[in-house]
Motif scaffolding. Sequence first.
Motif, PDB file in Angstrom:
ATOM      1  N   LEU A 181       0.836  -1.200   0.000  1.00 49.75           N
ATOM      2  CA  LEU A 181       0.000   0.000   0.000  1.00 49.75           C
ATOM      3  C   LEU A 181       0.873   1.253   0.000  1.00 49.75           C
ATOM      4  CD1 LEU A 181      -2.704   1.448   0.195  1.00 49.75           C
ATOM      5  CD2 LEU A 181      -2.662   1.095   2.664  1.00 49.75           C
ATOM      6  N   ALA A 182       1.947   1.238   0.772  1.00 51.28           N
ATOM      7  CA  ALA A 182       2.847   2.384   0.827  1.00 51.28           C
ATOM      8  C   ALA A 182       3.480   2.653  -0.534  1.00 51.28           C
ATOM      9  CB  ALA A 182       3.928   2.161   1.881  1.00 51.28           C
ATOM     10  N   VAL A 183       3.921   1.601  -1.215  1.00 50.38           N
ATOM     11  CA  VAL A 183       4.544   1.747  -2.528  1.00 50.38           C
ATOM     12  C   VAL A 183       3.530   2.269  -3.544  1.00 50.38           C
ATOM     13  CG1 VAL A 183       5.590   0.484  -4.449  1.00 50.38           C
ATOM     14  CG2 VAL A 183       6.299  -0.001  -2.111  1.00 50.38           C
ATOM     15  N   THR A 184       2.317   1.719  -3.518  1.00 53.88           N
ATOM     16  CA  THR A 184       1.280   2.157  -4.443  1.00 53.88           C
ATOM     17  C   THR A 184       0.929   3.622  -4.226  1.00 53.88           C
ATOM     18  OG1 THR A 184       0.343  -0.082  -4.451  1.00 53.88           O
ATOM     19  CG2 THR A 184      -1.046   1.676  -5.293  1.00 53.88           C
ATOM     20  N   ALA A 185       0.828   4.050  -2.969  1.00 54.54           N
ATOM     21  CA  ALA A 185       0.516   5.447  -2.664  1.00 54.54           C
ATOM     22  C   ALA A 185       1.625   6.378  -3.153  1.00 54.54           C
ATOM     23  CB  ALA A 185       0.300   5.620  -1.165  1.00 54.54           C
ATOM     24  N   LEU A 186       2.879   5.951  -3.004  1.00 54.60           N
ATOM     25  CA  LEU A 186       4.003   6.761  -3.486  1.00 54.60           C
ATOM     26  C   LEU A 186       3.924   6.962  -4.992  1.00 54.60           C
ATOM     27  CD1 LEU A 186       7.098   5.398  -1.514  1.00 54.60           C
ATOM     28  CD2 LEU A 186       5.981   7.592  -1.236  1.00 54.60           C
ATOM     29  N   ALA A 187       3.742   5.870  -5.715  1.00 55.83           N
ATOM     30  CA  ALA A 187       3.715   5.945  -7.173  1.00 55.83           C
ATOM     31  C   ALA A 187       2.541   6.772  -7.670  1.00 55.83           C
ATOM     32  CB  ALA A 187       3.658   4.534  -7.762  1.00 55.83           C
ATOM     33  N   MET A 188       1.353   6.504  -7.129  1.00 58.61           N
ATOM     34  CA  MET A 188       0.162   7.260  -7.535  1.00 58.61           C
ATOM     35  C   MET A 188       0.293   8.734  -7.189  1.00 58.61           C
ATOM     36  SD  MET A 188      -3.188   4.957  -6.681  1.00 58.61           S
ATOM     37  CE  MET A 188      -4.209   6.369  -7.127  1.00 58.61           C
ATOM     38  N   GLY A 189       0.871   9.026  -6.010  1.00 61.13           N
ATOM     39  CA  GLY A 189       0.971  10.411  -5.561  1.00 61.13           C
ATOM     40  C   GLY A 189       1.830  11.262  -6.471  1.00 61.13           C
ATOM     41  N   VAL A 190       2.975  10.716  -6.914  1.00 55.20           N
ATOM     42  CA  VAL A 190       3.862  11.473  -7.801  1.00 55.20           C
ATOM     43  C   VAL A 190       3.181  11.743  -9.132  1.00 55.20           C
ATOM     44  CG1 VAL A 190       6.044  11.406  -9.058  1.00 55.20           C
ATOM     45  CG2 VAL A 190       5.941  10.603  -6.690  1.00 55.20           C
TER      46      VAL A 190
END
Length: 297
Positions: free
Chosen positions: A274-283
């Motif tokens: 979830l943390a990795v997905t949020a990072l990628a989506m956020g950028v």
Amino acid sequence: MRLVGLVLLGCFLGRILPAKSPNQLGQFLYWVGVPISIVSFLRLTDLSGQIWIAPAIAHLAILLGAFLAWLGIKGQEYFTNSVPQPSTQGSLILAAMVGNTGYVGFPVVLALVGKEYFAWALFYDLLGSFLGAYVVGVALAAHFGNATEHQQQVTKAIFFNPALWSFGFGLLFRQVSIPPFMEFGLEKLAWICVALTLILMGMRLSRLNSWHKLPQAGSSLTIKMLIVPLLLGSILPLLGVTGSPAKVVLLEMAMPPAFATLVMAENFGLDRELAVTALAMGVILLLVTLPFWLWLY
């Protein structure tokens, strides 16, 4: 366009350069590049006015993001009779509260607002987001995770952060006169480091290949990058923050989740996917929301 171009260049380089290149560049920027930029731009920025309100707004944004994420979790529990695992709850809350106001926020503010108001971003990050992440963030990660972080490690992360030390040095160095050619060279070096930071963001983005849990990540990003900036941005004039300083604070509030959320997820046994997905989506989402915020405010 420069922001997008440098990020895209980073994505391209991230695909062709050795796998260790992003880590090497990140280490250089962490220990050398970002401190140089802080020292340089502090010499050129205005420290007058209500600049000390920036960290207070940062802490307010962090607490509001955490509260709204917790409220969303409780709402899911009420309406669906299901509740995420504690590790997932921790990652959801962290992604909604801790923003990348340094590595991403600094170059965005410098490019869109200018170096004259860089101190607002600096105070927001170092005295606001940074402390919030390593105090409130670590406490929440320890609460929801299944690993225990030693207090000594947390203390070391805070007091041995080069950005924090360069901030103090930069305040003192403002009083020192240097030759114009050295001033010019220091500023150009700082801008090069800003460009490298954006390239690094693209390189790291090119290597984030986890796109699981998009709906959950989307809920945290909606809170972090839309709801919190809208709510707090609307009251900035009531706090006496207007014009360019208000734009800086708004942009910092609207930054995507910090890379620190992934570090905490790994150290405390939270939901790493979830943390990795949020990072990628956020950028990626940032490239869409930036024009919106500039138009709205």
